[in-house]
Design an enzyme around this catalytic site. Sequence first.
Site, PDB file in Angstrom:
ATOM      1  N   THR A 324       0.822  -1.211   0.000  1.00 53.24           N
ATOM      2  CA  THR A 324       0.000   0.000   0.000  1.00 53.24           C
ATOM      3  C   THR A 324       0.856   1.261   0.000  1.00 53.24           C
ATOM      4  O   THR A 324       2.048   1.227   0.307  1.00 53.24           O
ATOM      5  CB  THR A 324      -0.913   0.062   1.235  1.00 53.24           C
ATOM      6  OG1 THR A 324      -0.098   0.245   2.398  1.00 53.24           O
ATOM      7  CG2 THR A 324      -1.739  -1.194   1.389  1.00 53.24           C
ATOM      8  N   CYS A 325       0.201   2.365  -0.305  1.00 47.85           N
ATOM      9  CA  CYS A 325       0.861   3.676  -0.309  1.00 47.85           C
ATOM     10  C   CYS A 325       0.971   4.248   1.097  1.00 47.85           C
ATOM     11  O   CYS A 325       1.017   5.471   1.249  1.00 47.85           O
ATOM     12  CB  CYS A 325       0.074   4.635  -1.191  1.00 47.85           C
ATOM     13  SG  CYS A 325       0.341   4.359  -2.934  1.00 47.85           S
ATOM     14  N   ASP A 326       0.959   3.426   2.104  1.00 45.24           N
ATOM     15  CA  ASP A 326       1.075   3.919   3.477  1.00 45.24           C
ATOM     16  C   ASP A 326       2.486   3.615   3.963  1.00 45.24           C
ATOM     17  O   ASP A 326       2.923   2.470   3.949  1.00 45.24           O
ATOM     18  CB  ASP A 326       0.045   3.224   4.366  1.00 45.24           C
ATOM     19  CG  ASP A 326      -0.091   3.928   5.711  1.00 45.24           C
ATOM     20  OD1 ASP A 326       0.958   4.213   6.332  1.00 45.24           O
ATOM     21  OD2 ASP A 326      -1.223   4.196   6.137  1.00 45.24           O
ATOM     22  N   ASN A 367      -6.537   1.335   0.124  1.00 45.66           N
ATOM     23  CA  ASN A 367      -5.852   1.511  -1.161  1.00 45.66           C
ATOM     24  C   ASN A 367      -6.580   0.799  -2.294  1.00 45.66           C
ATOM     25  O   ASN A 367      -6.009   0.592  -3.367  1.00 45.66           O
ATOM     26  CB  ASN A 367      -4.402   0.989  -1.116  1.00 45.66           C
ATOM     27  CG  ASN A 367      -3.401   2.020  -0.611  1.00 45.66           C
ATOM     28  OD1 ASN A 367      -2.329   2.181  -1.160  1.00 45.66           O
ATOM     29  ND2 ASN A 367      -3.749   2.738   0.429  1.00 45.66           N
TER      30      ASN A 367
END
Lengths: 377, 377
Positions: A324-326, A367
Amino acid sequence: MATQRILDFIATRRPNGPCLVVDLDVVEDNFQAFRKALPDSSIYYAVKANPAPEILRLLASLGSSFDCASVAEIEMAMDAGATADRVSFGNTIKKERDVAAAHALGVSLFAVDCVEEVEKVARAAPGARVFCRVLTDGAGAEWPLSRKFGCVPAMAVDVLVHAQRLGLAATGVSFHVGSQQCDTEAWDAALADAAKVFADLAEQGITLTLVNMGGGFPTRYLKDVPTAQAYGRSIFAALRRHFGNRLPETIIEPGRGMVGDAGVIKAEVVLVSRKSAADENRWVYLDIGKFGGLAETMDEAIRYPITTPRDGDRMEPCVLAGPTCDSADVLYEKKPYPLPISLTIGDEVLIENTGAYTTTYSAVAFNGFEPLRSYVI
Amino acid sequence: MATQRILDFIATRRPNGPCLVVDLDVVEDNFQAFRKALPDSSIYYAVKANPAPEILRLLASLGSSFDCASVAEIEMAMDAGATADRVSFGNTIKKERDVAAAHALGVSLFAVDCVEEVEKVARAAPGARVFCRVLTDGAGAEWPLSRKFGCVPAMAVDVLVHAQRLGLAATGVSFHVGSQQCDTEAWDAALADAAKVFADLAEQGITLTLVNMGGGFPTRYLKDVPTAQAYGRSIFAALRRHFGNRLPETIIEPGRGMVGDAGVIKAEVVLVSRKSAADENRWVYLDIGKFGGLAETMDEAIRYPITTPRDGDRMEPCVLAGPTCDSADVLYEKKPYPLPISLTIGDEVLIENTGAYTTTYSAVAFNGFEPLRSYVI
């Protein structure tokens, strides 16, 4: 562990995307091992560890009872064949309307840890049996145990007296020694506290009969863990030590210990890269991470075994992260994870002993990724 | 914040269980504020912050573009009315088949941070434009920024040269200054790095045109935060400082700053208790916790404002926890949260500015609890 049945399933079915595959034979073996290790204890499976209907049906057919955290879990256990007398509403934090719903389903055993909760149960489930959870320190456990559940033993006495006064049956004491508890002696101090509560209540004319010894039984991750038999011996010795010849009825609530090693997550390497030419560690990104089912890697608490098609090649510590973009979606960084240097994009890896606390922890759509799929075979 | 529309909705509809209510008027105001603050930048809404279809439709109609983390998010943005030229596939960690799927949908702008990712894009989306993410230190941000995304600027030069060589359009540089970034000057150092990459590539005959300045724009939690206008002034000054008169095309990717203060979670007090008669702090348990949508309380990083029907009464610091049987499901304990001493079981509380990073973070069924419901009005 990846049993032959699991390996065959993955090889034959080729499921797309990350998924958990659970082998029911291992669950059955674990159930029998607990039954053998603690033959006088009732087994209440901790449904929250993995509520897959196939697992619940198997355990119900084997004679297991069920520790439930919510009305939804109670319904799942009963749908799987458990009768209400084999269900405990083990969450100490319940809405009164949920207590009433459980009562309407016939459930009559409830956890409490304060007088406020006793009052809800007395109103919504009159006459029910309650056990009071006492605090333990959780030393030796790998998953953090906070002070969230339970009260000090002295307060437990007041809570149970209050329960009896309100027409409930003050039935016993519960505790939890901490999840992934690798010290077989960890039950001793808690059982001493429980015996003290029994004695204090006897002085007030209330006879307790039940000790709910909770879960905490570990599954094997990277390090060996004691057998169910070793826990059984140690717990039985502690019971005799603190209760003498008047052994109470006992309950255990294995969750991780029942299903942890029955499941394997199949994942895929999405990217292997470095942050600079001089980067000490490669970064390996999988298609599953902290928000896709591996929440127990929080603070790098649980360290799963991972096997790859390149095992045997030279290993190098890697930072392991999710897709994910985390930026918090990193599995192992403080203590990098050794993986074959030849590991490459597209490789399929197996994250072992992930049968517990994975599917339901998974984010619903973070996401845009779908929750972890699961196959129970 | 709880707008009158949100308060009216909750009062009239009386939704059962915890839920998020989002006011689209606030989203529109935020969009206009960003447009006014940075009139020369394109706004790519970070879909992951809250992908509710109503939000995406509103933003598409206002002319927003979309930063997407997955094919599912791209499809959601396009379903909401965005054309493919208004979509960026902003995740640096992509399966090659997902790059191909995005390419098939017409998407032509991709994030990369290593040559391995460039090679996937070159194969699966030939001719696409790519920007390379560079690492920043994230100082001043409240949500932890790891080294997960990006590479050092020197490596970015190699990555973009490689992209151009493989037939892609090396288009620019991106960075992220860290989520909930409260320092308006945080973009300065990253823009200096970006300008250096522009200059280095110009020497190799490659003209970059785009700086993706990412998100990081904060929402107001307990402390005041600078206005969009203040960020706009500071960022524009930094652009002039490092790019002079040859300003590049720029993108911003607000997520939290676009929707954070547009939403409020309605929750209920399930239990208020103490652990012992001498306990310093009361424990307040809500029907929502870390696994029900408040994942950003991890390590107590984000501290939400909470309003109660008892505000004005004497306050006392409480430990605040969620309803699950997981001992890690505690929201604020290291730094207890002040709440009215009169707060009681059944009270409805509002957790404010929870429009971002809540619904999709929610666990799919942990402890049998359903994921956070949401109403967009």
